[in-house]
Design an enzyme around this catalytic site. Structure first.
Site, PDB file in Angstrom:
ATOM      1  N   TYR A   1       0.839  -1.205   0.000  1.00 34.79           N
ATOM      2  CA  TYR A   1       0.000   0.000   0.000  1.00 34.79           C
ATOM      3  C   TYR A   1       0.880   1.264   0.000  1.00 34.79           C
ATOM      4  O   TYR A   1       0.661   2.194  -0.778  1.00 34.79           O
ATOM      5  CB  TYR A   1      -0.958   0.009   1.202  1.00 34.79           C
TER       6      TYR A   1
ATOM      7  N   ARG B   1       1.743   8.820  12.877  1.00 31.89           N
ATOM      8  CA  ARG B   1       1.320  10.053  13.529  1.00 31.89           C
ATOM      9  C   ARG B   1      -0.185  10.293  13.425  1.00 31.89           C
ATOM     10  O   ARG B   1      -0.800  10.854  14.325  1.00 31.89           O
ATOM     11  CB  ARG B   1       2.099  11.225  12.907  1.00 31.89           C
TER      12      ARG B   1
ATOM     13  N   ARG C   1     -10.430   4.819   8.627  1.00 29.40           N
ATOM     14  CA  ARG C   1      -9.326   4.382   7.769  1.00 29.40           C
ATOM     15  C   ARG C   1      -8.408   3.490   8.598  1.00 29.40           C
ATOM     16  O   ARG C   1      -7.859   3.937   9.608  1.00 29.40           O
ATOM     17  CB  ARG C   1      -8.512   5.605   7.331  1.00 29.40           C
TER      18      ARG C   1
ATOM     19  N   PHE D   1      15.511  19.447  -1.088  1.00 25.13           N
ATOM     20  CA  PHE D   1      14.142  19.001  -1.362  1.00 25.13           C
ATOM     21  C   PHE D   1      13.924  17.573  -0.855  1.00 25.13           C
ATOM     22  O   PHE D   1      12.877  17.255  -0.285  1.00 25.13           O
ATOM     23  CB  PHE D   1      13.869  19.091  -2.875  1.00 25.13           C
TER      24      PHE D   1
END
Ligand code: PS7
Ligand code: MN
Ligand code: MN
Ligand code: MN
Ligand code: MN
Ligand code: MN
Length: 345
Positions: A146, A193, A203, A263
């Site tokens: 997933y 978290r 969920r 980044f």
């Protein structure tokens, strides 16, 4: 040259940057600091995937229609004028989908190489999200699969984009496993978290193979009478995420361009700091814990090269070892200490 680039920015690209700022607190800043060759591409890549995720997250869309949208989303990128206005009232990112035609206009202006990477990743992610509408996350293998669909693929696409820009080596473009780990680490920290909010939204992402060792029902994780067992389960989830750290460091060691490095590195060091806060912290089960603002600012400033990132990692790994030394007996203790200690090398 940076200045001309800014002056050339079309009003629809400006609208895209406004969407970026509205939808992501954390990514907007790092994307805007990217090399001019990459800035717009990655902004569009982000908004396309944010649009797809908004559909995945919208629990008010009926399942057959949601499946159709997720599977076909990659084709909408080539449909001038396509928008989606039926998103549920609880979806904070709905405005992006309502004006998605603007993102499409800018997508179609990108170099075809970039369009192909973005469309391919969108197609694969949409397919994976569709599979997991019905499939439960039972085993750790399911959990990794997933996370591959919703985050590993993002990393794989980013690496291809970095290479296509000429700023990074072919080694980066082909680093599928390492890129996947970059995404998995971020996604797993997010899933740890967000446990409370995700369960309240129905969920279920923590894998049964892990939580079933601690509680009888997944919902028991956020029930205060199970705090001891649930905190052990949380520590097991943290342990699972920490296994990606060596690959994160290895990926960062391949990056050459300083703007690409920041980044990539800033979200990863934020994730490490978040895990250090979450580890053995029962508050996570009740509310969304965040790292302190000052800590985040320090990390953004520090995460400028590989040496500094390794120092940051070691600092947080030491925080974790200290927290564990004062903890209640926990079946994950030995594995945690071993994983943390070996990550420091
Ligand atoms: C293209 C920068 C750097 C090799 C929208 C960045 C949501 C954790 O679920 O918004 O709303 O709580 O807090 C980002 C690898 C993906 C993985 C995934 C696209 C790093 C759609 C980030 C981001 C690869 C599915 C944001 C994966 O969390 O989530 C770009 C290298 C989107 C990255 C989602 C999550 C991202 C995420 P939520 P958040
Ligand atoms: Mn989602
Ligand atoms: Mn989401
Ligand atoms: Mn969310
Ligand atoms: Mn989340
Ligand atoms: Mn979030």
């Amino acid at each position: 040259d940076e200045k001309t680039n800014k002056m050339d920015t079309s009003s629809s690209m400006k609208a895209c940057y406004n969407f970026l700022e509205q939808t992501s607190r954390s990514f907007a800043a790092v994307i805007q600091e990217l090399h001019p060759k990459l800035r717009d591409v990655i902004c569009i890549y982000y908004l396309v995937l944010r649009g797809l995720d908004t559909i995945e997250d919208d629990m008010t869309i009926n399942i057959p229609f949601k499946k159709e949208l997720l599977i076909n989303f990659h084709t909408y990128l080539y449909e001038i004028g396509w928008t989606f206005e039926e998103s549920g009232p609880n979806e904070k990112d709905a405005p992006l989908l309502v004006s998605f035609n603007i993102v499409i206009d800018e997508f179609l202006k990108l170099d075809v190489v970039y369009q192909n990477v973005i469309a391919d990743i969108t197609k694969e992610m949409g397919k994976g999200m569709t599979i997991y509408i019905e499939k439960r996350i039972t085993t750790i293998e399911d959990y990794d699969e997933y996370c591959h669909y919703v985050a590993g693929l993002v990393g794989i696409g980013l690496s291809k984009i970095f290479y296509a820009s000429g700023l990074e080596d072919e080694k980066v473009g082909n680093a599928r496993e390492l890129s996947n780990s970059m995404g998995l680490f971020l996604q797993k920290v997010n899933i740890i978290r967000d446990i409370n909010e995700d369960l309240l939204d129905n969920r279920r992402i923590w894998p049964t193979q892990i939580w079933s060792n601690y509680v009888n029902y997944i919902g028991d994780l956020i029930d205060e009478k199970n705090v001891l067992k649930s905190t052990q389960c949380l520590n097991n989830m943290c342990l699972n995420s920490l296994k990606h750290i060596p690959q994160v460091i290895e990926y960062l060691s391949l990056i050459r361009d300083p703007s690409v490095f920041k980044f990539c590195a800033i979200p990863q060091v934020m994730a490490i700091a978040t895990i250090a806060t979450c580890l053995n912290n029962p508050t996570v089960l009740q509310e969304n814990v965040k790292i302190r603002k000052g800590e985040a600012i320090r990390l953004i400033y520090e995460a400028s090269d590989l040496n500094n990132c390794q120092k940051i990692m070691i600092r947080y790994l030491d925080v974790m070892l200290k927290k564990l030394a004062n903890a209640q007996p926990d079946p994950n203790y030995d594995n945690l200490v071993a994983t943390i200690t070996s990550s420091k090398k």
